[in-house]
Design a protein around this motif. Structure first.
Motif, PDB file in Angstrom:
ATOM      1  N   MET A   1       0.884  -0.975  -0.269  1.00  0.00           N
ATOM      2  CA  MET A   1       0.254  -0.219  -0.490  1.00  0.00           C
ATOM      3  C   MET A   1       0.918   1.251  -0.525  1.00  0.00           C
ATOM      4  O   MET A   1       1.084   1.824  -1.201  1.00  0.00           O
ATOM      5  CB  MET A   1      -0.966   0.418   0.951  1.00  0.00           C
ATOM      6  N   ALA A   2       1.947   1.008   0.389  1.00  0.00           N
ATOM      7  CA  ALA A   2       3.182   2.283   0.613  1.00  0.00           C
ATOM      8  C   ALA A   2       3.410   2.878  -0.574  1.00  0.00           C
ATOM      9  O   ALA A   2       3.948   3.690  -1.035  1.00  0.00           O
ATOM     10  CB  ALA A   2       3.568   2.036   2.452  1.00  0.00           C
ATOM     11  N   GLY A   3       3.772   1.558  -1.120  1.00  0.00           N
ATOM     12  CA  GLY A   3       4.839   1.289  -2.092  1.00  0.00           C
ATOM     13  C   GLY A   3       3.914   1.989  -3.080  1.00  0.00           C
ATOM     14  O   GLY A   3       4.347   2.713  -4.411  1.00  0.00           O
ATOM     15  N   ILE A   4       2.410   2.032  -2.915  1.00  0.00           N
ATOM     16  CA  ILE A   4       1.433   2.252  -4.408  1.00  0.00           C
ATOM     17  C   ILE A   4       1.210   3.706  -4.369  1.00  0.00           C
ATOM     18  O   ILE A   4       1.620   4.399  -4.784  1.00  0.00           O
ATOM     19  CB  ILE A   4       0.181   1.372  -4.997  1.00  0.00           C
ATOM     20  N   ALA A   5       1.232   4.372  -2.913  1.00  0.00           N
ATOM     21  CA  ALA A   5       1.140   5.779  -2.502  1.00  0.00           C
ATOM     22  C   ALA A   5       2.387   5.973  -2.933  1.00  0.00           C
ATOM     23  O   ALA A   5       2.110   7.774  -3.781  1.00  0.00           O
ATOM     24  CB  ALA A   5       0.793   6.002  -1.712  1.00  0.00           C
ATOM     25  N   LYS A   7       4.432   5.431  -5.555  1.00  0.00           N
ATOM     26  CA  LYS A   7       4.545   5.700  -6.800  1.00  0.00           C
ATOM     27  C   LYS A   7       3.614   5.982  -7.422  1.00  0.00           C
ATOM     28  O   LYS A   7       4.009   6.578  -8.458  1.00  0.00           O
ATOM     29  CB  LYS A   7       4.029   4.149  -7.053  1.00  0.00           C
ATOM     30  N   GLY A   8       2.591   6.758  -6.534  1.00  0.00           N
ATOM     31  CA  GLY A   8       1.537   7.200  -7.643  1.00  0.00           C
ATOM     32  C   GLY A   8       2.008   8.633  -7.224  1.00  0.00           C
ATOM     33  O   GLY A   8       2.047   9.628  -8.379  1.00  0.00           O
ATOM     34  N   SER A   9       2.345   9.079  -6.165  1.00  0.00           N
ATOM     35  CA  SER A   9       3.118  10.533  -5.869  1.00  0.00           C
ATOM     36  C   SER A   9       4.044  10.860  -6.901  1.00  0.00           C
ATOM     37  O   SER A   9       4.474  11.871  -7.450  1.00  0.00           O
ATOM     38  CB  SER A   9       3.326  10.854  -4.312  1.00  0.00           C
ATOM     39  N   ALA A  10       4.909   9.663  -7.266  1.00  0.00           N
ATOM     40  CA  ALA A  10       5.924  10.118  -8.057  1.00  0.00           C
ATOM     41  C   ALA A  10       5.922  10.537  -9.316  1.00  0.00           C
ATOM     42  O   ALA A  10       6.110  11.284 -10.508  1.00  0.00           O
ATOM     43  CB  ALA A  10       6.832   8.654  -8.254  1.00  0.00           C
ATOM     44  N   LEU A  11       4.694   9.394 -10.121  1.00  0.00           N
ATOM     45  CA  LEU A  11       3.656   9.836 -11.403  1.00  0.00           C
ATOM     46  C   LEU A  11       3.430  11.432 -11.518  1.00  0.00           C
ATOM     47  O   LEU A  11       3.458  11.760 -12.041  1.00  0.00           O
ATOM     48  CB  LEU A  11       2.673   8.957 -10.982  1.00  0.00           C
ATOM     49  N   VAL A  12       2.652  11.955 -10.271  1.00  0.00           N
ATOM     50  CA  VAL A  12       2.433  13.272 -10.059  1.00  0.00           C
ATOM     51  C   VAL A  12       3.383  13.623  -9.760  1.00  0.00           C
ATOM     52  O   VAL A  12       3.206  14.619 -11.333  1.00  0.00           O
ATOM     53  CB  VAL A  12       1.053  13.341  -8.781  1.00  0.00           C
ATOM     54  N   SER A  13       4.406  13.619  -9.402  1.00  0.00           N
ATOM     55  CA  SER A  13       5.483  14.932  -9.556  1.00  0.00           C
ATOM     56  C   SER A  13       6.147  14.794 -10.776  1.00  0.00           C
ATOM     57  O   SER A  13       6.481  16.194 -12.092  1.00  0.00           O
ATOM     58  CB  SER A  13       5.904  14.232  -8.633  1.00  0.00           C
TER      59      SER A  13
END
Lengths: 99, 83
Positions: A1-5, A7-13
């Motif tokens: 779960m923390a991994g997905i979060a 990766k999501g924030s890295a994608l957004v940045s």
């Protein structure tokens, strides 16, 4: 779960860093081409309409080349299509009215 | 990005005025027509609800009658032959 979060924030940045120069290019063209007409443009608009009407009346449109006439037709069609885009926005549904 | 984008085109004010005014008029017309149609639909929905009630009652009655007839036919068939 923390991994997905993460990766999501890295994608957004990465998205934001990629989007900024592209948005700057868009704004460079939009400021010149897409701005709504200001009241300072009113005389130019009136002249344009007068020229259109007088050209239609005197028959100057018969002296246009086919290329110019075709371009004028395309531009007129594009201007008319914005009405339907506005209608889609107003009815808040893409195809047809949802009642 | 290796694509070479040209210089921005100075669009004539008449065309810009036409585009934005048509967009605004379209939004207004869309909202107005949507409200008109949704008001009309309220009345239509009421009428359809009434008709549906009548139709449902008729269908239920037909079903009951069909069941009774079937039960009678089966009873007739399974009763001893009246020769």
């Amino acid at each position: 779960m923390a991994g997905i979060a993460n990766k999501g924030s890295a994608l957004v940045s990465t998205l934001m860093t990629q989007a900024k120069p592209r948005f700057a290019t868009f704004m460079k063209y939009a400021v010149v081409e897409l701005t709504p007409p200001t009241p300072a443009d009113l005389p130019a608009i009136k002249n344009g309409i007068v020229k259109l009407v007088s050209g239609a009346r005197t028959g100057a449109w018969k002296n246009l080349t086919v290329c110019e006439a075709w371009l004028n037709t395309l531009v007129t069609m594009e201007v008319c299509f914005w009405f339907y885009v506005g209608e889609c926005i107003g009815k808040r549904h893409l195809v047809g009215y949802k009642v | 990005m290796a694509i070479e984008l040209g210089a921005p085109v100075r669009v004539s004010p008449l065309i810009r005025f036409g585009r934005w005014s048509f967009l605004g008029l379209g939004v207004l017309y869309g909202a107005y027509h949507q409200s008109r149609l949704s008001k009309r639909e309220v009345g239509i929905r009421a009428i359809e609800a009434e008709k549906k009630a009548i139709r449902d009652a008729k269908a239920a009655e037909e079903k009951k009658r069909a069941l009774e007839e079937e039960a009678r036919a089966i009873a007739d068939l399974s009763s001893p032959t009246k020769k």
